[in-house]
Design an enzyme around this catalytic site. Structure first.
Site, mmCIF file in Angstrom:
data_model
loop_
_atom_site.group_PDB
_atom_site.id
_atom_site.type_symbol
_atom_site.label_atom_id
_atom_site.label_comp_id
_atom_site.label_asym_id
_atom_site.label_seq_id
_atom_site.Cartn_x
_atom_site.Cartn_y
_atom_site.Cartn_z
ATOM 1 N N ASN A 169 7.792 48.292 42.237
ATOM 2 C CA ASN A 169 7.458 46.887 42.000
ATOM 3 C C ASN A 169 7.415 46.668 40.500
ATOM 4 O OD1 ASN A 169 6.727 45.809 44.822
ATOM 5 N ND2 ASN A 169 5.678 47.786 44.676
ATOM 6 N N GLU A 170 8.531 46.166 40.003
ATOM 7 C CA GLU A 170 8.712 46.014 38.563
ATOM 8 C C GLU A 170 8.033 44.730 38.073
ATOM 9 O OE1 GLU A 170 9.737 48.368 36.935
ATOM 10 O OE2 GLU A 170 11.491 49.365 37.768
ATOM 11 N N PRO A 171 7.908 44.548 36.763
ATOM 12 C CA PRO A 171 7.315 43.318 36.241
ATOM 13 C C PRO A 171 7.960 42.096 36.894
ATOM 14 C CG PRO A 171 7.704 44.842 34.457
ATOM 15 C CD PRO A 171 8.271 45.479 35.684
ATOM 16 N N THR A 188 13.030 51.618 33.595
ATOM 17 C CA THR A 188 12.869 52.551 34.712
ATOM 18 C C THR A 188 14.153 53.347 34.912
ATOM 19 O OG1 THR A 188 11.346 51.033 35.767
ATOM 20 C CG2 THR A 188 12.381 52.676 37.195
#
Ligand code: F6R
Length: 646
Positions: A169-171, A188
């Protein structure tokens, strides 16, 4: 108001304050911390077993949980911990990704945990990286339902990415997000390249459990190790809740336990500036840290700091308890001044009570341990040069072959050279010609994600040997003072290494016992992305422990350098070796000898600069930091901390 009253008023303004919005436990190192998490998990598994119930674990991959899994495996093998009642759900998987691929999380989980314990195979759930694109949405929905059907996750294990991601769950992820397909952040993918060799090979997408899915877990362990995580850890724990740091959403979860090692906790207020978080136990080191901090914060040299400066920045306690600012400033100034020395091996015939190194013996035997074949010159090329120039008996020991960090095209060039040279000299017999042709053929066809054959690894290791030798020779070392240890733990051909073994430690012990050094230099650089520096350091520490009854060891000082990845903080430095512009240029030449590591080395870490640029900028920054504190101005400086073993 009198000075003391003013100081007290300032102190009260900074009353005890907890900056941390999540419960945090800090351990000395990741081994202790992981053991603690694994034991809590083991206990929970056993409790459920006693009640005849299942337990559902949410599991992560990546470097963070590895030691937790190793400890669980140990508990299974040595203490009979059974996994028969355990159901697992993994957070994520790259997409697309076949199960058997070297980089798949499916393979990771089996290699580190599932293959070594008695899990019921049907109880294992890992997002499937092979689901056809048009079925991914329904697959994710099913995954989410399966978690609910299993009764929800009891314990969720999490790492944190440098983007602040949990799972993938990235920014930008929202707090109720479910299991779904996501696009990976640039950073990432960059971090993941260590498993893929080149960034281009890292998938752009992944399937991940959402923040919402993670939130349903009853207990969450968020773990982080290493200095490279310190910044994002601080934001997640002390910052505002924000989608730009998805881990900060955990502040809304009722039962999160954050587990950190000291390096990952470095940026937390209680570690970085503990005087802002509460009353301190003012040791000399902490006072030095505070004064340096104050000087940097106010932009004033140490000798110009006033009582008001201390007072206004929450440090009034210092001038109440310790002294007035004038005396304190001088004391800390002198302490820092005394760390500067152009005589890293000690200054012969000089009074040495205030110098970092002993004057005697005037000629010291020195071993410079270099984890990879270029750390010696990158991290302490200037000091290395001084030690040799000042007549010490310097040996350099390259701990690992560094063979994974050579591009295939470099290996191919050398293989072709060997063939063409042999043919031109008519020195190759038929078998040898065949062998070389085979290697060349393999290298030509090889894709960057294929593992290296033994021969190719050998060629790559030899390329690095030649480069290391050139660098050390440039510094003035004879070949009989250059040692290649090729520690076995490193020789897997992959970024994932074997654990440190007795044979590794014995190799270090033998060399130390043969040379009986007065000084050892070792990489205390714990932020190396593959952990090789850490393992190499552990090997030296362990050799030390095992040799502790030797007389010569009692007179052997260990200096830790850092270099390519980050530098010691000024208040920690115990020896700062200055370099002139000319010495810095010479250091650069020695780094240039490492041709395979120039331009774009296979494992550049998270820094776009080349190694020589990083080294120079870092050394210049250290010199600048000293200058800003009001000390002498040098072109550059290499920094060391002394390890005091017993
Ligand atoms: C892995 C995962 C990621 C990692 C994170 C940290 O399943 O979901 O969130 O936990 O990228 O990775 P490491 O531990 O390699 O630093």
């Amino acid at each position: 108001m009198k000075v003391k009253e003013k100081a007290l008023a300032g102190y009260l303004k900074y009353e005890l304050k907890n900056f941390e919005k999540l419960p945090v436990k800090i351990w000395n190192d990741s081994v202790e911390a992981s053991r603690h998490v694994a034991q809590s998990i083991g206990l929970a598994i056993r409790q459920r077993q006693q009640d005849g119930e299942q337990i559902v674990l949410g599991l992560a991959t990546g470097s963070t949980p590895i030691k937790v899994y190793e400890e669980l495996v140990r508990m299974h093998k040595e203490e009979g911990l059974s996994f028969q009642n355990v159901v697992t759900f993994n957070l994520d998987e790259y997409y697309p990704m076949p199960r058997e691929a070297r980089q798949s999380y499916w393979r990771f989980m089996h290699e580190y945990l599932f293959d070594h314990v008695d899990m019921v195979p049907d109880n294992i759930h890992i997002p499937d990286g092979t689901v056809p694109m048009d079925q991914v949405a329904s697959y994710c929905e099913r995954y989410e339902k399966l978690i609910d059907l299993a009764g929800g996750i009891d314990i969720q294990v999490l790492g944190i990415g440098r983007t602040g991601h949990i799972g993938f769950n990235e920014p930008g992820a929202w707090d109720s997000s479910p299991t779904r397909m996501v696009r990976l952040d640039h950073l990432t993918r960059h971090d993941a390249q260590k498993d893929f060799q080149s960034e281009d090979d890292v998938p752009y997408r992944a399937i991940t459990m959402g923040v919402g899915s993670i939130f349903k877990a009853r207990t969450v362990y968020l773990m982080a190790w290493g200095q490279h995580k310190a910044h994002i850890v601080q934001q997640a724990i002390e910052g505002e809740i924000s989608a730009s740091v998805p881990a900060s959403f955990l502040q809304k979860h009722p039962n999160v336990k954050v587990v950190l090692d000291r390096s990952a906790a470095e940026e937390l207020t209680r570690m970085k500036s503990p005087w802002l978080a509460g009353i301190c136990n003012w040791t000399d080191d902490l006072i030095c840290k505070a004064v340096v901090w104050l000087s940097q914060k106010t932009g004033k040299p140490i000798l110009k700091l006033t009582d008001e400066d201390y007072n206004e920045h929450g440090l009034s306690e210092l001038i109440i308890e310790q002294a007035n600012s004038y005396e304190l400033n001088i004391r800390i100034f002198n302490r820092l001044q005394r760390t500067i020395s152009g005589w890293p091996g000690g200054k012969p015939n000089a009074e040495d009570s205030n110098r970092p190194e002993r004057a005697k013996p005037a000629k010291k035997r020195v071993i410079l341990f270099s984890p990879h074949p270029d750390d010696d010159v990158i991290s302490m090329g200037g000091t290395f040069q001084r030690l040799v120039d000042q007549g010490h008996d310097v040996h350099v020991a390259y701990q690992t072959s560094g063979n994974i960090a050579v591009h295939d095209y470099d290996a191919l060039r050398y293989a072709e050279f060997m063939l063409e040279f042999g043919e031109s000299q008519k020195t190759l017999d038929e078998t040898e010609t065949k062998r070389l042709k085979k290697i060349i053929q393999v290298l030509r066809k090889k894709s960057s994600i294929d593992e290296d054959t033994t021969e190719v690894r050998n060629i790559k290791g030899l390329i690095r040997r030649g480069e290391a030798r050139s660098g050390a020779r440039l510094t003035g070392l004879n070949d009989d003072h250059i040692h290649f240890l090729d520690l076995p733990f490193y020789e897997t051909g992959r970024t994932r290494k074997k654990p440190l073994g007795d044979e590794d430690i014995k190799i270090i012990m033998d060399l130390m016992d043969q040379i009986k050094p007065h000084q050892v230099y070792a990489a205390g650089d714990l932020a190396d992305p593959h952990g090789t520096h850490r393992v190499c350091l552990d090997a030296i520490f362990e050799a030390y422990r095992r040799l502790k009854n030797q007389d010569w060891l009692k007179d052997c000082w260990v200096w830790l350098y850092r270099g390519a990845w980050h530098e010691w903080a000024v208040h920690e430095i115990e020896m700062a070796v200055p370099m002139s512009p000319q010495q810095l240029r010479k250091k650069r030449q020695a780094i240039f000898m490492h041709q395979s590591q120039k331009d774009r080395p296979p494992f550049p870490g998270d820094d776009k600069r080349e190694f020589w640029q990083r080294a120079e900028e870092r050394n210049r920054e250290t010199a600048q930091a000293y200058r800003v504190l009001g000390l002498a101005e040098y072109e550059a400086m290499e920094a060391f901390v002394r390890w005091k073993p017993f």
